[in-house]
Design a protein around this motif. Structure first.
Motif, mmCIF file in Angstrom:
data_model
loop_
_atom_site.group_PDB
_atom_site.id
_atom_site.type_symbol
_atom_site.label_atom_id
_atom_site.label_comp_id
_atom_site.label_asym_id
_atom_site.label_seq_id
_atom_site.Cartn_x
_atom_site.Cartn_y
_atom_site.Cartn_z
ATOM 1 N N TYR A 43 -5.999 -1.850 -7.235
ATOM 2 C CA TYR A 43 -4.842 -1.010 -6.956
ATOM 3 C C TYR A 43 -5.183 -0.166 -5.740
ATOM 4 C CZ TYR A 43 -0.746 1.856 -7.872
ATOM 5 O OH TYR A 43 0.462 2.483 -7.781
ATOM 6 N N ASP A 44 -4.714 -0.595 -4.582
ATOM 7 C CA ASP A 44 -5.069 0.100 -3.342
ATOM 8 C C ASP A 44 -3.959 1.048 -2.910
ATOM 9 O OD1 ASP A 44 -7.475 -1.008 -3.133
ATOM 10 O OD2 ASP A 44 -7.079 -2.191 -1.329
ATOM 11 N N THR A 45 -4.395 2.188 -2.412
ATOM 12 C CA THR A 45 -3.437 3.094 -1.776
ATOM 13 C C THR A 45 -3.769 3.127 -0.284
ATOM 14 O OG1 THR A 45 -4.830 5.019 -1.997
ATOM 15 C CG2 THR A 45 -3.365 4.525 -3.836
ATOM 16 N N ASN B 222 2.521 1.746 -3.288
ATOM 17 C CA ASN B 222 1.609 2.306 -4.294
ATOM 18 C C ASN B 222 1.406 3.797 -4.078
ATOM 19 O OD1 ASN B 222 1.296 -0.135 -5.461
ATOM 20 N ND2 ASN B 222 -0.757 -0.543 -4.647
ATOM 21 N N SER B 223 1.107 4.147 -2.837
ATOM 22 C CA SER B 223 0.863 5.560 -2.522
ATOM 23 C C SER B 223 2.082 6.398 -2.832
ATOM 24 C CB SER B 223 0.513 5.732 -1.043
ATOM 25 O OG SER B 223 -0.817 5.403 -0.829
ATOM 26 N N ARG C 51 -8.919 4.631 -9.646
ATOM 27 C CA ARG C 51 -7.809 3.676 -9.553
ATOM 28 C C ARG C 51 -8.108 2.427 -10.383
ATOM 29 N NH1 ARG C 51 -9.305 -0.014 -4.952
ATOM 30 N NH2 ARG C 51 -11.540 0.369 -4.931
ATOM 31 N N LEU D 122 2.699 6.774 -6.643
ATOM 32 C CA LEU D 122 1.757 7.732 -7.234
ATOM 33 C C LEU D 122 2.124 9.148 -6.852
ATOM 34 C CD1 LEU D 122 -1.813 6.250 -6.794
ATOM 35 C CD2 LEU D 122 -0.751 7.034 -8.902
ATOM 36 N N LEU E 278 0.836 -1.204 0.000
ATOM 37 C CA LEU E 278 0.000 0.000 0.000
ATOM 38 C C LEU E 278 0.867 1.248 0.000
ATOM 39 C CD1 LEU E 278 -2.590 -0.871 2.773
ATOM 40 C CD2 LEU E 278 -2.918 -0.913 0.317
ATOM 41 N N MET F 298 -0.949 11.773 -1.290
ATOM 42 C CA MET F 298 -1.018 10.704 -0.284
ATOM 43 C C MET F 298 -2.363 10.697 0.441
ATOM 44 S SD MET F 298 1.873 8.932 0.059
ATOM 45 C CE MET F 298 2.438 8.464 1.667
ATOM 46 N N THR G 143 -9.123 9.052 -6.162
ATOM 47 C CA THR G 143 -8.427 7.779 -6.193
ATOM 48 C C THR G 143 -9.420 6.622 -6.192
ATOM 49 O OG1 THR G 143 -6.905 8.906 -4.705
ATOM 50 C CG2 THR G 143 -6.463 6.599 -5.164
#
Lengths: 510, 364
Positions: free
Chosen positions: A462-464, A295-296, A458, A299, A292, A448, A454
């Motif tokens: 695709y998890d943030t 990913n965050s 997304r 991005l 996670l 963030m 998001t």
């Protein structure tokens, strides 16, 4: 339902509620955060009391808590099984089984949003009190006025533009909030757009709602611009030695207690609760953070880089070859921050969907292959949406930094035989480095924290951090959400530090 | 002797333990105009703020109209003192009209009385027709007048003016000085004006208080300070000077200009002295100007000469009288002359001894 039917349904059954709820939030958050921001700013500026230096700084910290996190944490704290009600029950006897506190309503949302958003008002009013009003306070004193009279007759009217600027930021954040109102099940435009899109599967309904929301935003922008219209009050900074009234003893501690409530409510309690949940409760059943966070981070850093470079390019273009059109274009870009994430999401999804279909059809026709959704199904669209929303943040910072490089510096360098490239490399870059970095950092942190865009844009699975927190909280698994939440808060503290450093540098007199 | 409006007794003040004012005594009578004069950092503004009640004393006391308003323990804040203050940047409230600004300090009066008083005081400063204007629409000079009217509207016992003309251009300054002086005189109000401009102080003041590093160096009328400076600092503060070294010998001061009579001050035989000779101490003989009552005449060569209006500033080369082997020395002279003097021309020059002040070298 066809799309016309959806909008008719929205209009008949929900639209009025959306408008009412949004307006109620507006009024409530505006009033409450205004009171909190102005009173703390005045108190901190005009009085000296125990731990003042710390409070001055701490009062900005609630900005690091996104509205949705505040909603999750306080719901957890004040729920039937939460620590507060349990404590009350243990005093009143175990058989007391009614739910005592219900925070999941408009009143609760107003309170929580105000607690985390008031720093916008605090920051701008404090700057105004320091820069503008102090000069006049001594005049009023020699004309026989008390501190209270000075506050009401001089300081408040003078700080009005700053107040409105701060408040309009608060209201823009309020209008843009999705996670909080969604969790509290308050129907506003943002949740309505989301529901129209996902639950009713109506692009048209969603975009119609988004257009209505835009109207609110434009009104806000207009009010903000209008408030700046008479900004040209002359202010000379000669008499800026603020002479804060010293309050000592019990009275000082009492004041400290009163005016630290916004900080305690907006930052300390949520953070302590999250820490408790993370380190005491959720021991063992831990969410795997690293993918996670990765990913965050990815991005955020990509968006920050693009935002920084684009800002630099645009600001430079304007500086080197100024024109009216370019200046208008910049103003247009700067409006992006006022747009709620849901609106932007809808706004970018529709054209890119169309583009994807076009590309897909062409590929099918010419190469007989199926294409994936190149734009709307990838991170591209997400980053694009982020840029639309946050470019103004980086642009503001870069523009301010570049503005400090006077034109005479360019002329001086050129008269010494420096080429344009050399000018940028040797003179401009070193001079604007700090503002360029802080521009990227601000974008980084905003990405963030970002939730609604998001959530909509997304790619599948695709998890943030923010998205995972949203899902865990929706499943009432806040203890598991504590770790990603804390990470968001920690990252969010950085720009707060930058902001408070900017304020302290602006503190001319003391 | 009339009762004094304001009395300072051994007033001291320090910012963060750094002393800014040390043991100042001062008495101000009704209607008297005092100038606090000094270079920047001399503590003149701080002293004014202490009188206003914007700053606290660390020692000594301030007595206003017979009642003590400040000492080490007690402090009456500005809003409870009977003072009016004109600030350097005027501090007109930008969100209020001229009328509201002037009426701000007299809100305790009835509306009718307020209106009467505002009209009265505005007409005194020549700004009758400006009631409904906002400050940002006024010129610097007009703002100054409004600020003066506002400070004076409550009819305070003492009016404090902090560098009241510093932000204005020089032409306007002369006019405002005159008008402000007329205003203060006609209101017969005790006034304290802070300035760093000796010319302004001499123009405005009944008495000048010259400050340096938080201490009073000399108090007196403009004549006292200009013609009888107590220290070399005072002498050089009131105008440009040529500094000459020499030796006291039989009631005379022997220096490179010659032997100058020096009988007013008693120095010991053979003392080394400095003479501070003002630029305006010289007169070209044969040129226009009032002849000095007494004087020393010497010969010099013009090195250069510049017209600055009614007067010229010239550099002269003088051959040293005491020790002819020394190189010739330059002196600077501010003098009247109708014709432009040629560079290299030899002229006769008369020295007006009223503009020559002697100080022992150890005084510096």
């Amino acid at each position: 339902m066809d799309s016309e039917g959806v909008f008719q349904h929205l209009l008949n059954n929900l639209f009025f509620e959306y408008v009412c709820n949004t307006l109620l939030l507006f009024l409530g958050v505006g009033t409450l955060s205004g009171i909190m921001g102005i009173s703390t700013a005045w108190f901190v500026t005009m009085y000296s009391f125990p731990l003042k230096k710390i409070l001055e700084w701490a009062l900005v910290l609630p900005l690091a808590i996104p509205t949705y996190l505040a909603a999750y944490v306080y719901t957890d704290l004040l729920s039937y099984s939460g620590p507060v009600q349990s404590l009350v029950r243990s005093f009143m006897g175990n058989n007391y089984s009614e739910n005592l506190i219900d925070i999941k309503n408009i009143g609760g949302a107003v309170l929580l949003f105000s607690l985390v958003l008031y720093p916008y008002v605090y920051i701008s009013c404090r700057a105004a009190f320091i820069e503008q009003s102090i000069c006049f306070i001594e005049v009023a004193k020699t004309l026989g006025k008390t501190r209270i009279q000075v506050f009401i007759q001089i300081a408040l009217p003078l700080a009005r533009p700053a107040m409105i600027a701060g408040l309009s930021l608060v209201l823009m954040e309020t209008i843009a909030d999705f996670g909080g109102v969604d969790y509290f099940a308050i129907d506003t435009f943002t949740t309505g757009i989301y529901r129209a899109w996902f639950a009713m599967d109506s692009q048209v309904g969603a975009s119609q709602l988004a257009a209505c929301l835009l109207l609110f935003v434009f009104i806000l922008i207009y009010i903000e611009r209008w408030s700046r219209r008479r900004k040209s009050y002359q202010n000379t900074n000669r008499y800026c030695c603020i002479d804060p009234k010293v309050i000592t003893g019990m009275k000082g501690w009492f004041y400290l207690f009163i005016f630290s409530i916004p900080f305690v409510g907006g930052f300390l309690i949520p953070v302590v609760r999250l820490l408790y949940l993370n380190f005491i409760i959720s021991e063992g059943s831990r969410v795997v953070l690293s993918p996670l966070a990765w990913n965050s981070f990815l991005l955020a850093i990509t968006t920050a880089l693009f935002a920084g470079l684009i800002s630099l390019l645009v600001c430079y273009g304007c500086r080197m070859f100024p024109s009216v059109i370019k200046r208008q274009a910049i103003r247009f870009i700067l409006m992006g921050y006022a747009l709620p994430g849901t609106v932007i999401a809808i706004g970018v999804l529709i054209p890119f969907n169309w583009l994807d279909h076009r590309v897909g059809m062409s590929l099918q026709k010419w190469f007989q292959t199926d294409s994936a959704l190149i734009f709307s199904g990838s991170l591209f669209i997400l980053i694009f949406a982020y840029l639309v929303r946050f470019l103004s943040v980086s642009m503001g910072s870069v523009e301010a930094g570049l503005g400090k490089v006077g034109n005479s510096i360019d002329s001086a360098a050129k008269s010494l035989g420096s080429s344009s490239m050399k000018l940028i490399r040797k003179i401009h870059l070193p001079m604007i480095k700090a503002s360029f970095l802080s521009a990227m950092l601000m974008v980084f942190v905003d990405v963030m924290k970002e939730l609604p865009a998001t959530l909509i844009l997304r790619p599948f699975n695709y998890d943030t951090l923010a998205v995972r927190v949203y899902h865990l909280a929706s499943d009432e698994r806040l203890a598991d959400a504590a770790a990603p939440s804390l990470l968001i808060v920690v990252v969010g503290i950085f720009p707060v530090i930058i902001i408070s450093r900017i304020i302290s540098r602006a503190r001319l007199g003391s | 002797m009339s009762q004094s409006i304001l009395e300072l007794k051994q007033v001291s003040h320090s910012y963060n333990r750094v002393s800014s004012i040390q043991g100042i005594d001062l008495e101000v009578q009704k209607g008297e105009i005092i100038c606090l004069l000094g270079p920047s950092g001399s503590g003149k503004s701080t002293l004014l703020r202490i009188i206003a009640g914007l700053e606290q004393v660390s020692h000594g006391c301030v007595v206003c109209s017979g009642s003590k308003v400040a000492d080490e323990k007690n402090f009456v804040p500005a809003n409870k003192r009977d003072i009016g203050m004109l600030f350097q940047d005027f501090g007109l409230f930008p969100h209020m009209t001229v009328f509201d600004n002037v009426a701000y300090g007299i809100s305790f009066m009835s509306n009718k009385d307020q209106k009467k008083r505002v009209t009265e005081v505005l007409s005194q400063v020549g700004m009758e027709g400006f009631c409904s204007r906002f400050p940002h629409t006024l010129s610097g000079g007009q703002q100054q007048r409004i600020a003066l009217a506002r400070a004076a509207a409550p009819e305070p016992e003492i009016l404090l003016l902090d560098e009241p003309f510093s932000g204005l251009d020089s032409r306007l300054r002369y006019q405002l000085r005159r008008d402000t002086l007329d205003f203060l005189r006609s209101n017969n109000v005790a006034s304290i004006i802070v300035t760093h401009d000796p010319e302004e102080a001499m123009y405005m003041a009944d008495r000048i208080v010259l400050l340096k590093e938080g201490q009073v160096i000399q108090v007196g009328s403009p004549e006292d300070l200009y013609f009888s400076p107590k220290t070399s600092f005072v002498a050089s503060f009131f105008g440009e000077v040529n500094i000459m070294q020499g030796i006291y010998h039989h009631g005379k001061f022997a220096c490179d200009l010659g032997s100058l009579p020096c009988n007013k001050i008693t120095y010991k035989e053979g003392d080394r002295l400095m003479a501070f000779v003002r630029y305006e101490a010289f007169e070209f003989l044969g040129s226009r100007g009032i002849a000095a009552p007494e004087g020393v005449i010497f010969e010099a060569t013009i090195k250069d000469s510049h017209l600055i209006g009614a007067q010229r500033i010239s550099r002269l080369v003088v051959n040293p009288k005491i020790n002819p082997s020394c190189p010739p020395m330059d002196i600077v002279v501010k003098h009247y002359a109708t014709k432009s003097n040629q560079v290299g021309e030899r002229i006769l020059c008369r020295l007006d001894l009223r503009h020559v002040h002697y100080f022992g070298i150890q005084e510096n």
